[in-house]
Design a protein around this motif. Structure first.
Motif, PDB file in Angstrom:
ATOM      1  N   UNK A  46       0.830  -1.186   0.000  1.00 37.66           N
ATOM      2  CA  UNK A  46       0.000   0.000   0.000  1.00 37.66           C
ATOM      3  C   UNK A  46       0.874   1.249   0.000  1.00 37.66           C
ATOM      4  N   UNK A  47       0.456   2.261  -0.841  1.00 38.61           N
ATOM      5  CA  UNK A  47       1.242   3.480  -1.003  1.00 38.61           C
ATOM      6  C   UNK A  47       1.033   4.417   0.159  1.00 38.61           C
ATOM      7  N   UNK A  48       2.115   5.139   0.494  1.00 34.09           N
ATOM      8  CA  UNK A  48       2.037   6.280   1.393  1.00 34.09           C
ATOM      9  C   UNK A  48       2.645   7.469   0.647  1.00 34.09           C
ATOM     10  N   UNK A  49       2.326   8.663   0.999  1.00 34.56           N
ATOM     11  CA  UNK A  49       2.817   9.861   0.311  1.00 34.56           C
ATOM     12  C   UNK A  49       4.249  10.144   0.731  1.00 34.56           C
ATOM     13  N   UNK A  50       5.154   9.448   0.070  1.00 38.40           N
ATOM     14  CA  UNK A  50       6.566   9.616   0.408  1.00 38.40           C
ATOM     15  C   UNK A  50       7.379  10.175  -0.771  1.00 38.40           C
ATOM     16  N   UNK A  51       6.742  10.672  -1.862  1.00 37.46           N
ATOM     17  CA  UNK A  51       7.437  11.245  -3.023  1.00 37.46           C
ATOM     18  C   UNK A  51       6.822  12.589  -3.370  1.00 37.46           C
ATOM     19  N   UNK A  52       7.688  13.609  -3.515  1.00 42.46           N
ATOM     20  CA  UNK A  52       7.213  14.926  -3.915  1.00 42.46           C
ATOM     21  C   UNK A  52       7.133  14.996  -5.444  1.00 42.46           C
ATOM     22  N   UNK A  53       6.299  15.861  -5.965  1.00 40.33           N
ATOM     23  CA  UNK A  53       6.234  16.031  -7.424  1.00 40.33           C
ATOM     24  C   UNK A  53       7.573  16.538  -7.974  1.00 40.33           C
ATOM     25  N   UNK A  54       7.937  16.027  -9.146  1.00 41.83           N
ATOM     26  CA  UNK A  54       9.187  16.426  -9.807  1.00 41.83           C
ATOM     27  C   UNK A  54       8.846  16.890 -11.225  1.00 41.83           C
ATOM     28  N   UNK A  55       9.307  18.102 -11.597  1.00 44.77           N
ATOM     29  CA  UNK A  55       9.068  18.628 -12.947  1.00 44.77           C
ATOM     30  C   UNK A  55       9.979  17.927 -13.960  1.00 44.77           C
ATOM     31  N   UNK A  56       9.490  17.847 -15.175  1.00 43.18           N
ATOM     32  CA  UNK A  56      10.277  17.181 -16.229  1.00 43.18           C
ATOM     33  C   UNK A  56      11.523  17.980 -16.598  1.00 43.18           C
ATOM     34  N   UNK A  57      11.540  19.281 -16.318  1.00 44.56           N
ATOM     35  CA  UNK A  57      12.713  20.126 -16.559  1.00 44.56           C
ATOM     36  C   UNK A  57      12.969  20.980 -15.333  1.00 44.56           C
ATOM     37  N   UNK A  58      14.237  21.196 -15.085  1.00 46.56           N
ATOM     38  CA  UNK A  58      14.564  22.080 -13.977  1.00 46.56           C
ATOM     39  C   UNK A  58      14.287  23.529 -14.342  1.00 46.56           C
ATOM     40  N   UNK A  59      14.574  23.868 -15.637  1.00 43.13           N
ATOM     41  CA  UNK A  59      14.336  25.232 -16.110  1.00 43.13           C
ATOM     42  C   UNK A  59      13.644  25.143 -17.466  1.00 43.13           C
TER      43      UNK A  59
END
Length: 706
Positions: free
Chosen positions: A150-163
């Motif tokens: 079962x998943x827990x919220x342990x990952x933050x969103x990551x953008x496909x590009x830094x800039x």
């Protein structure tokens, strides 16, 4: 599909994190997608019997990221064959069995030995089996079950590009699309809101906005002008848990550049320009540069210049420097300070690329006034004509004025001019010029028959500035004057037969005159007074040519050619040479035949120059040759093979007249010894050289009785 011939009983006890099993109320087929298991069990007599079981399972659930100090309890396996006496042994195999997952072989309890990460592996498939401890034989068929994390919220969103980098045209409407950003969350999107991302703008307001669900960035402010601000930095946040409190977040930077549109017309920084140029500037000479400024960039800042009005509309031109976008004023036609000293132009600068939606701002062009001052230059004298043509009679006396030239200084000073003749064009100094007034006069006598045209050059030089000079061609035609007597067209050598009849045509004469009258020559022919007295010939004058006739028949006399014995010389006159006739007599001393070594080199005719000259050839000496005939034969052979021998006219002496000659002797010496008339028709077969003789002797015989 595999069918399982067993069933397992599940018991669970208290644990730090809940575990789950899927109970079924009846036996079913299919496993594990629909949470059904096929249960079979066997007895000691190896007979297959169906029996009802109280609980069945086919999967467990665990929470990821367990942080406790003990092993995490998963669940318990139990077989109906287990009497609790330790005779059965439970075995576990499959994903992570023996390492990540362990089982108590006596009790069937399953535990996880390590911390589990759903993002690394969300599902584990294992197989369980109960065997007789003593015999090692299975008492239940092998059964497969699943452990889901079962998943827990342990990952933050990551953008496909830094800039991110994006552009948008300036002056865009509100809501114009700029760019879309995207963030991903490694959590399970099907379980809770751990992976549900919401976008918001942290920096970049009020110029831009972002859609919370899509991440699309749009313009939010009207009339953003690139000329005021070109670069913008926007910070976008992505937050999971649907943006709720406690959710994890990530950010990215978006660099936005406003691109240029043609929303600015060109403008001259000043309304009037002034330039100077000398009047001697040739067409195409640049005079000065003007530049209109345009706040736009690229093709939107391109400018075209044109002259729209003014006094110098046809005298000057303007071109655009594509590198600097400057207008270059150039000379279009030759200028003349004496005619006009100042020109005024109206120059216009405009954009060739115009966007219609900005035309409401006004015309995209501007104009300025250009004033051009023409500077005076010391110019050379200018002749009144580009070339002069004069005529003069050839009998003009020396110092006769034949014409004049005129030149003047075009400058305002009007400096005096001095004239002269370029002696390179009049080497013989036949003509001269008055240095003050430009009058041309003769300095020598002329002869049209020598030179019809005289082409000379006259120079005009400023007296105060000798460096300023100009030239003009002067063509002098010499007119004809009847100053030459007629001449016979050629030298006539006429032959007539002694039997010629009276009034018989014996020669046609033609005269020429070096003069060239326009109406043509008219000649009058007559016999000279000294020849007319007692002449046997008459002339018929037809104003152009003249015909010579035999007037009367002279009595036939048989006289020897040599009259006086004292006139006999030790010479041989050759008549069989195809040359100039009887006058072509070069005396040959017969004494040389006796002394071969005294023979001179080959002699060419003095009156005819051969086209090709060869080196003189010395004839080898014929030693001990006492016979003249042998010597002559040797000479004949040498001349036949000599490339320098005739056909051109020259004397080749063979000593014996008539011997070896095709024509035999033509001498008149023998004619005095015979009264008979000879047939001369064969002369016409000898070619053009003997045509004259053939005409004279080969015609119809004259009256013998006359």
């Amino acid at each position: 599909m595999r069918t399982y011939q067993y069933f397992l009983l599940l018991f669970w006890v208290g644990q730090p994190y809940p575990t789950f099993s899927a109970p079924l109320s009846k036996r079913t087929s299919g496993f594990p997608a629909k949470k059904r298991a096929l249960e079979l069990s066997g007895n000691s007599k190896n007979e297959l019997n169906r029996s009802k079981r109280s609980w069945m399972w086919n999967q467990f659930f665990l929470l990821e990221e367990y942080t406790g100090s003990d092993y995490q309890y998963v669940g318990k396996l139990h077989s109906d064959q287990d009497r609790g006496d330790g005779s059965l042994k439970y075995i576990l195999s499959g994903d992570g069995a023996g390492d990540l997952f362990i089982i108590n072989e006596n009790t069937g309890d399953i535990q996880a030995t390590k911390r589990l990460d759903r993002e690394e592996k969300p599902v584990y498939i294992l197989r369980a089996q109960a065997i007789n401890r003593k015999t090692g034989r299975p008492v239940e068929p092998e059964s497969e079950f699943i452990i889901k994390i079962h998943d827990i919220n342990d990952n933050e969103p990551i953008f496909t590009k830094e800039v991110y980098t994006a552009t948008v045209p300036e002056m865009s409407d509100v809501g114009t699309f700029v760019v879309q950003v995207t963030a991903t969350d490694a959590d399970d999107p099907t379980y809770g809101n751990s992976a549900k991302v919401v976008y918001s703008i942290l920096q970049g307001q009020p110029y831009f906005s972002v859609e919370s669900e899509t991440g699309i960035i749009k313009t939010a402010l009207l009339n953003m002008d690139r000329e005021n601000r070109e670069q913008y930095q926007v910070v976008i946040q992505a937050k999971d848990m649907g943006g709720q409190m406690g959710g994890l977040s990530g950010t990215t930077t978006v660099n936005i550049t406003l691109t240029d549109v043609n929303d600015n017309p060109p403008r001259f920084p000043q309304s009037t320009y002034q330039f100077k140029t000398p009047e001697s500037s040739p067409p195409g000479t640049p005079i000065g540069r003007i530049k209109a400024s345009d706040a736009d960039m690229g093709e939107n800042a391109e400018i075209e210049y044109s002259i729209t009005d003014g006094e110098g509309l046809d005298m000057f031109d303007v071109i655009t420097d594509q590198e600097t976008q400057e207008g270059i004023i150039t000379v279009k036609k030759l200028l003349d300070f004496e005619k006009q000293k100042v020109y005024t132009l109206k120059v216009e600068a405009s954009n060739p690329h115009v966007e219609p939606r900005f035309l409401y701002l006004g015309p995209f062009k501007d104009s300025a006034t250009v004033r051009i001052i023409v500077e005076d230059v010391d110019e050379p004298p200018v002749f009144s004509k580009l070339a002069y043509i004069v005529q003069v009679r050839e009998d003009a006396q020396v110092n006769t004025t034949i014409g004049s030239v005129s030149a003047q200084d075009p400058d305002a000073a009007r400096n005096p001019v001095r004239y002269s003749v370029d002696r390179h064009t009049d080497m013989d100094r036949i003509f001269n010029i008055d240095s003050g007034n430009g009058s041309i006069f003769t300095s020598k006598l002329l002869d049209r028959e020598t030179l019809l045209w005289h082409n000379i050059t006259v120079i005009a030089t400023e007296i105060n500035n000798p460096k300023q000079s100009s030239r003009v061609p002067l063509y002098i035609k010499v007119l004809d004057v009847n100053d030459n007597a007629p001449e016979f067209a050629e030298f006539y050598e006429t032959f007539v037969c002694e039997k010629a009849k009276a009034d018989q045509l014996i020669q046609t004469l033609r005269a020429v005159d070096k003069d060239d009258p326009y109406s043509g020559h008219q000649f009058s022919f007559s016999l000279a007074p000294e020849a007319a007295i007692g002449s046997n010939f008459t002339i018929q004058d037809n104003k152009v040519t003249v015909v010579l006739f035999a007037a009367l028949r002279r009595q036939r006399k048989k006289e020897p050619l040599i009259i006086s014995k004292e006139d006999i010389r030790d010479n041989i006159v050759s008549y069989n040479d195809e040359g100039g006739g009887e006058e072509d007599t070069q005396a040959f001393d017969i004494g040389t035949l006796r002394n071969p070594e005294a023979i001179e080199d080959n002699k060419l005719r003095r009156d005819i120059v051969p086209e090709t000259l060869f080196l003189p050839r010395r004839t080898p000496t014929a030693r001990d040759n006492t016979d003249v005939r042998d010597f002559i034969n040797q000479r004949l052979k040498e001349n036949d093979t000599d490339p320098t021998a005739p056909p051109y006219d020259s004397l080749a002496t063979y000593a014996y007249e008539g011997t070896g000659s095709v024509a035999d002797s033509l001498s008149s010496l023998e004619s005095v010894t015979t009264d008979g008339d000879q047939d001369y028709d064969y002369l016409s077969d000898w070619g053009p050289r003997f045509k004259k003789l053939a005409d004279m002797y080969g015609g119809v015989d004259s009256d013998k009785d006359s």
